[in-house]
Design a protein around this motif. Structure first.
Motif, PDB file in Angstrom:
ATOM      1  N   ALA A   1       3.769  10.239  -9.488  1.00 43.37           N
ATOM      2  CA  ALA A   1       3.168  10.400 -10.814  1.00 43.37           C
ATOM      3  C   ALA A   1       2.485  11.755 -10.968  1.00 43.37           C
ATOM      4  N   THR A   2       2.067  12.347  -9.865  1.00 39.06           N
ATOM      5  CA  THR A   2       1.398  13.649  -9.925  1.00 39.06           C
ATOM      6  C   THR A   2       2.312  14.791  -9.498  1.00 39.06           C
ATOM      7  N   CYS A   3       3.544  14.484  -9.228  1.00 38.26           N
ATOM      8  CA  CYS A   3       4.514  15.487  -8.786  1.00 38.26           C
ATOM      9  C   CYS A   3       4.811  16.463  -9.924  1.00 38.26           C
TER      10      CYS A   3
ATOM     11  N   ASP B   1       0.830  -1.211   0.000  1.00 42.67           N
ATOM     12  CA  ASP B   1       0.000   0.000   0.000  1.00 42.67           C
ATOM     13  C   ASP B   1       0.862   1.258   0.000  1.00 42.67           C
TER      14      ASP B   1
ATOM     15  N   GLY C   1       4.152   5.790  -5.372  1.00 43.03           N
ATOM     16  CA  GLY C   1       4.168   5.843  -6.831  1.00 43.03           C
ATOM     17  C   GLY C   1       3.115   6.790  -7.374  1.00 43.03           C
ATOM     18  N   ASN C   2       1.933   6.774  -6.762  1.00 41.95           N
ATOM     19  CA  ASN C   2       0.871   7.683  -7.192  1.00 41.95           C
ATOM     20  C   ASN C   2       1.244   9.137  -6.929  1.00 41.95           C
ATOM     21  N   GLU C   3       1.876   9.391  -5.795  1.00 43.28           N
ATOM     22  CA  GLU C   3       2.322  10.753  -5.484  1.00 43.28           C
ATOM     23  C   GLU C   3       3.355  11.233  -6.482  1.00 43.28           C
TER      24      GLU C   3
ATOM     25  N   THR D   1       2.513   1.729  -3.416  1.00 40.47           N
ATOM     26  CA  THR D   1       1.532   2.210  -4.393  1.00 40.47           C
ATOM     27  C   THR D   1       1.232   3.684  -4.179  1.00 40.47           C
ATOM     28  N   ALA D   2       1.054   4.087  -2.927  1.00 42.41           N
ATOM     29  CA  ALA D   2       0.766   5.492  -2.618  1.00 42.41           C
ATOM     30  C   ALA D   2       1.930   6.391  -3.027  1.00 42.41           C
TER      31      ALA D   2
END
Length: 54
Positions: A35-37, A25, A31-33, A28-29
């Motif tokens: 990706a929006t950086c 978890d 990686g998501n952060e 994944t979190a």
């Protein structure tokens, strides 16, 4: 993340499964952060411009 996935699939120990799920978890979190950086987005745009010079 691969090790966490293996632990989730094969472990029978509840604490190991819980820890592996937490690692998955968190990974994944993160990686998501990323990706929006904004820095990531700027680099992506720079690479896109460099590969399509028009």
């Amino acid at each position: 993340m691969l090790i966490a996935s293996i632990a989730l699939a094969k472990s029978q120990n509840a604490q190991s499964i819980q820890y592996a799920q937490m690692i998955a978890d968190d990974h994944t979190a993160a990686g998501n952060e990323l990706a929006t950086c904004p820095l990531h987005l700027m680099r992506h745009l720079q690479l896109a411009k460099a590969s399509h010079p028009n």
